[in-house]
Scaffold this motif. Sequence first.
Motif, PDB file in Angstrom:
ATOM      1  N   ASP A  16       0.903  -1.368   0.084  1.00 19.59           N
ATOM      2  CA  ASP A  16       0.156   0.038   0.127  1.00 19.59           C
ATOM      3  C   ASP A  16       0.777   1.320  -0.117  1.00 19.59           C
ATOM      4  O   ASP A  16       0.186   2.365  -0.463  1.00 19.59           O
ATOM      5  CB  ASP A  16      -0.998   0.140   1.252  1.00 19.59           C
ATOM      6  CG  ASP A  16      -2.021  -1.044   1.105  1.00 19.59           C
ATOM      7  OD1 ASP A  16      -2.227  -1.345   0.037  1.00 19.59           O
ATOM      8  OD2 ASP A  16      -2.762  -1.280   2.236  1.00 19.59           O
ATOM      9  N   GLU A  17       2.273   1.173   0.153  1.00 20.01           N
ATOM     10  CA  GLU A  17       2.921   2.335   0.384  1.00 20.01           C
ATOM     11  C   GLU A  17       3.924   2.504  -0.909  1.00 20.01           C
ATOM     12  O   GLU A  17       4.285   3.382  -1.269  1.00 20.01           O
ATOM     13  CB  GLU A  17       4.066   2.253   1.626  1.00 20.01           C
ATOM     14  CG  GLU A  17       3.431   2.133   3.093  1.00 20.01           C
ATOM     15  CD  GLU A  17       4.333   1.761   3.983  1.00 20.01           C
ATOM     16  OE1 GLU A  17       4.560   2.554   4.897  1.00 20.01           O
ATOM     17  OE2 GLU A  17       5.004   0.592   3.915  1.00 20.01           O
ATOM     18  N   GLN A  18       3.711   1.377  -1.805  1.00 19.72           N
ATOM     19  CA  GLN A  18       4.744   1.463  -3.013  1.00 19.72           C
ATOM     20  C   GLN A  18       4.219   2.495  -3.820  1.00 19.72           C
ATOM     21  O   GLN A  18       5.064   2.930  -4.599  1.00 19.72           O
ATOM     22  CB  GLN A  18       4.484  -0.131  -3.646  1.00 19.72           C
ATOM     23  CG  GLN A  18       5.388  -1.027  -2.703  1.00 19.72           C
ATOM     24  CD  GLN A  18       6.875  -0.884  -2.991  1.00 19.72           C
ATOM     25  OE1 GLN A  18       7.361  -0.184  -3.780  1.00 19.72           O
ATOM     26  NE2 GLN A  18       7.344  -1.410  -1.915  1.00 19.72           N
ATOM     27  N   PRO A  19       2.736   2.886  -4.259  1.00 22.64           N
ATOM     28  CA  PRO A  19       2.582   3.909  -5.021  1.00 22.64           C
ATOM     29  C   PRO A  19       3.075   5.316  -4.857  1.00 22.64           C
ATOM     30  O   PRO A  19       3.919   5.745  -6.056  1.00 22.64           O
ATOM     31  CB  PRO A  19       1.009   4.157  -4.796  1.00 22.64           C
ATOM     32  CG  PRO A  19       0.626   2.701  -4.530  1.00 22.64           C
ATOM     33  CD  PRO A  19       1.692   2.296  -3.640  1.00 22.64           C
ATOM     34  N   LEU A  20       3.339   5.610  -3.756  1.00 20.64           N
ATOM     35  CA  LEU A  20       4.013   6.754  -3.422  1.00 20.64           C
ATOM     36  C   LEU A  20       5.513   6.779  -3.771  1.00 20.64           C
ATOM     37  O   LEU A  20       6.365   7.775  -4.092  1.00 20.64           O
ATOM     38  CB  LEU A  20       3.790   7.366  -2.032  1.00 20.64           C
ATOM     39  CG  LEU A  20       2.580   8.497  -1.815  1.00 20.64           C
ATOM     40  CD1 LEU A  20       2.485   8.741  -0.498  1.00 20.64           C
ATOM     41  CD2 LEU A  20       2.706   9.700  -2.780  1.00 20.64           C
ATOM     42  N   TRP A  21       5.979   5.667  -3.198  1.00 18.84           N
ATOM     43  CA  TRP A  21       7.669   5.343  -3.539  1.00 18.84           C
ATOM     44  C   TRP A  21       7.778   5.256  -5.055  1.00 18.84           C
ATOM     45  O   TRP A  21       8.743   5.821  -5.364  1.00 18.84           O
ATOM     46  CB  TRP A  21       7.839   4.007  -2.863  1.00 18.84           C
ATOM     47  CG  TRP A  21       8.137   3.832  -1.360  1.00 18.84           C
ATOM     48  CD1 TRP A  21       7.505   4.109  -0.276  1.00 18.84           C
ATOM     49  CD2 TRP A  21       9.545   4.122  -0.859  1.00 18.84           C
ATOM     50  NE1 TRP A  21       8.125   4.247   0.689  1.00 18.84           N
ATOM     51  CE2 TRP A  21       9.301   4.218   0.590  1.00 18.84           C
ATOM     52  CE3 TRP A  21      10.768   4.268  -1.291  1.00 18.84           C
ATOM     53  CZ2 TRP A  21      10.429   4.403   1.579  1.00 18.84           C
ATOM     54  CZ3 TRP A  21      11.849   4.292  -0.540  1.00 18.84           C
ATOM     55  CH2 TRP A  21      11.638   4.329   0.967  1.00 18.84           C
ATOM     56  N   ARG A  22       6.788   4.674  -5.823  1.00 19.60           N
ATOM     57  CA  ARG A  22       7.056   4.513  -6.968  1.00 19.60           C
ATOM     58  C   ARG A  22       7.109   6.051  -8.075  1.00 19.60           C
ATOM     59  O   ARG A  22       7.585   6.204  -8.864  1.00 19.60           O
ATOM     60  CB  ARG A  22       6.213   3.382  -7.751  1.00 19.60           C
ATOM     61  CG  ARG A  22       6.915   2.101  -7.408  1.00 19.60           C
ATOM     62  CD  ARG A  22       5.757   1.085  -7.544  1.00 19.60           C
ATOM     63  NE  ARG A  22       6.251  -0.306  -7.382  1.00 19.60           N
ATOM     64  CZ  ARG A  22       6.679  -1.492  -8.116  1.00 19.60           C
ATOM     65  NH1 ARG A  22       6.649  -1.055  -9.437  1.00 19.60           N
ATOM     66  NH2 ARG A  22       6.898  -2.354  -7.423  1.00 19.60           N
ATOM     67  N   LEU A  23       6.222   6.616  -7.397  1.00 14.76           N
ATOM     68  CA  LEU A  23       5.961   8.005  -7.875  1.00 14.76           C
ATOM     69  C   LEU A  23       7.325   8.822  -7.658  1.00 14.76           C
ATOM     70  O   LEU A  23       7.604   9.494  -8.663  1.00 14.76           O
ATOM     71  CB  LEU A  23       4.827   8.691  -7.118  1.00 14.76           C
ATOM     72  CG  LEU A  23       4.670  10.253  -7.627  1.00 14.76           C
ATOM     73  CD1 LEU A  23       4.496  10.432  -9.038  1.00 14.76           C
ATOM     74  CD2 LEU A  23       3.600  10.678  -6.670  1.00 14.76           C
ATOM     75  N   VAL A  24       7.796   8.896  -6.508  1.00 13.64           N
ATOM     76  CA  VAL A  24       8.976   9.522  -6.243  1.00 13.64           C
ATOM     77  C   VAL A  24      10.152   8.910  -7.214  1.00 13.64           C
ATOM     78  O   VAL A  24      10.935   9.725  -7.767  1.00 13.64           O
ATOM     79  CB  VAL A  24       9.670   9.182  -4.691  1.00 13.64           C
ATOM     80  CG1 VAL A  24      11.091   9.791  -4.650  1.00 13.64           C
ATOM     81  CG2 VAL A  24       8.516  10.070  -3.913  1.00 13.64           C
ATOM     82  N   ALA A  25      10.477   7.578  -7.270  1.00 14.01           N
ATOM     83  CA  ALA A  25      11.488   7.073  -7.880  1.00 14.01           C
ATOM     84  C   ALA A  25      11.404   7.171  -9.583  1.00 14.01           C
ATOM     85  O   ALA A  25      12.167   7.695 -10.059  1.00 14.01           O
ATOM     86  CB  ALA A  25      11.469   5.427  -7.698  1.00 14.01           C
ATOM     87  N   GLY A  26      10.126   7.039 -10.048  1.00 13.33           N
ATOM     88  CA  GLY A  26       9.935   7.375 -11.353  1.00 13.33           C
ATOM     89  C   GLY A  26      10.102   8.868 -11.932  1.00 13.33           C
ATOM     90  O   GLY A  26      10.837   9.159 -12.920  1.00 13.33           O
ATOM     91  N   GLU A  27       9.589   9.875 -10.911  1.00 14.28           N
ATOM     92  CA  GLU A  27       9.787  11.174 -11.198  1.00 14.28           C
ATOM     93  C   GLU A  27      11.605  11.533 -10.923  1.00 14.28           C
ATOM     94  O   GLU A  27      12.012  12.218 -11.935  1.00 14.28           O
ATOM     95  CB  GLU A  27       9.133  12.129 -10.402  1.00 14.28           C
ATOM     96  CG  GLU A  27       7.638  12.432 -10.429  1.00 14.28           C
ATOM     97  CD  GLU A  27       7.257  12.842 -11.869  1.00 14.28           C
ATOM     98  OE1 GLU A  27       8.193  13.726 -12.488  1.00 14.28           O
ATOM     99  OE2 GLU A  27       6.270  12.763 -12.424  1.00 14.28           O
ATOM    100  N   ALA A  28      12.019  10.916  -9.979  1.00 13.19           N
ATOM    101  CA  ALA A  28      13.515  11.130 -10.091  1.00 13.19           C
ATOM    102  C   ALA A  28      14.384  10.515 -11.297  1.00 13.19           C
ATOM    103  O   ALA A  28      15.180  11.244 -11.892  1.00 13.19           O
ATOM    104  CB  ALA A  28      13.965  10.508  -8.584  1.00 13.19           C
TER     105      ALA A  28
END
Length: 411
Positions: A16-28
């Motif tokens: 459930d926490e992965q979407p925000l993590w992936r948002l950050v990593a993808g934008e970076a």
Amino acid sequence: MTSFEAPRGTHDILPDEQPLWRLVAGEADRLCGLYGYRPIQTPAIEDTALFERTAGSGSDVVQKQMYTFQDKGGRSLTLRPEATAPIARAYLEHGLHRQGQPVKLYTIASMYRYEAPQRGRYREHWQLSAEALGSADPALDAELIQLYAELLARLGVTNYEIQLNSIGDANCRPAYIERLNVWLDEHEDALDDDARQKRATSPLRVFDVKSDAVQEALAEAPRIGESLCDECREHFDEVRALLEDYALEYTLVPTLVRGLDYYTRTVFEFVDEAIGAKSSIAAGGRYDGLVEELGGPPTPGIGFGAGIERLLLSMEAAGVTAEQPGLDVFVALLQNDHKPRVLPLVTELRRAGMRTEVDYGGRSLKGQLTHARRLGAQAVVEWGPERSKIRRSGRRDEEVPTAELAERLRT
């Protein structure tokens, strides 16, 4: 029954926490690519001497925070506490210094520091590090600061302050250290044990103490900005002018230093007080002597490290959310023995790029439909050998020949 938990100071990153993590990593990833920074991964372990030589044997990182151990061959190894020294080591070891300069690199990787766990600060934490090696151009200083500001903007974080200073270089810093030591001798009674210990390893580190009383006394100490040589002053003036060209607001903090020995000239932090007392979400600076310290040629460089967990707290404070992606298709079985005949359809839909699932829990048809709703399925198929039913929310159910299912679902 034995119960195991994650070691203190570490944490699991749950689905459930992965979407925000992936948002950050993808934008970076996207942003670093746009700025010409290429990805690099270095080992999680390095020779201990790499950090002792670059961070400074008297630094808090080396003295208090490193996870150091001997391997079975008797070698002293350390879990990386930061990414800059390993990237500089790789830059030198693999001949990147012989390529066109500057070499611009970034990584998103786990770091390890033994310190008291607290909100947003873990012993194992994740960090975005961006490094530019091989150029002393002040435009690189400004670019890296602007890069992280742009990342924050893309992620919806606006409530932060950029703090900026210059700590000079080997030409002008020694004279300043002499002035500072004279002042510290005269105000010895204003220092606590932590400040005295930091002073013994590097006088500049007294500015990094946590005591409010000591910080108040240090406000009267000589400022390094008053002792910059002409070259350092000109470099810093240009960095500031370029930040203004980028329309970035910043605050000059004359006592801002970094805790590692390799820093020179520009140092900076991004601070968000909404996430707590230790409010830095990114920090970095120039390190023009680091590669030379590792045995390479004189090589200027600059970079920053930004904790992912602390950035997520800033995003939380800003109200940023990310949706868990749902399924495109859930295939419900009217009879459990239909599963072998259904799996080719599931495979075909997945190959077509559709997130597809089938029941593996032996549920009834009603249970499967409930499970499909929990998974957020956009379409549910009630599969039959000859004809099947497609259910979509807000639309009339559609009965189609089973042989046409894949085509109907793709369109």
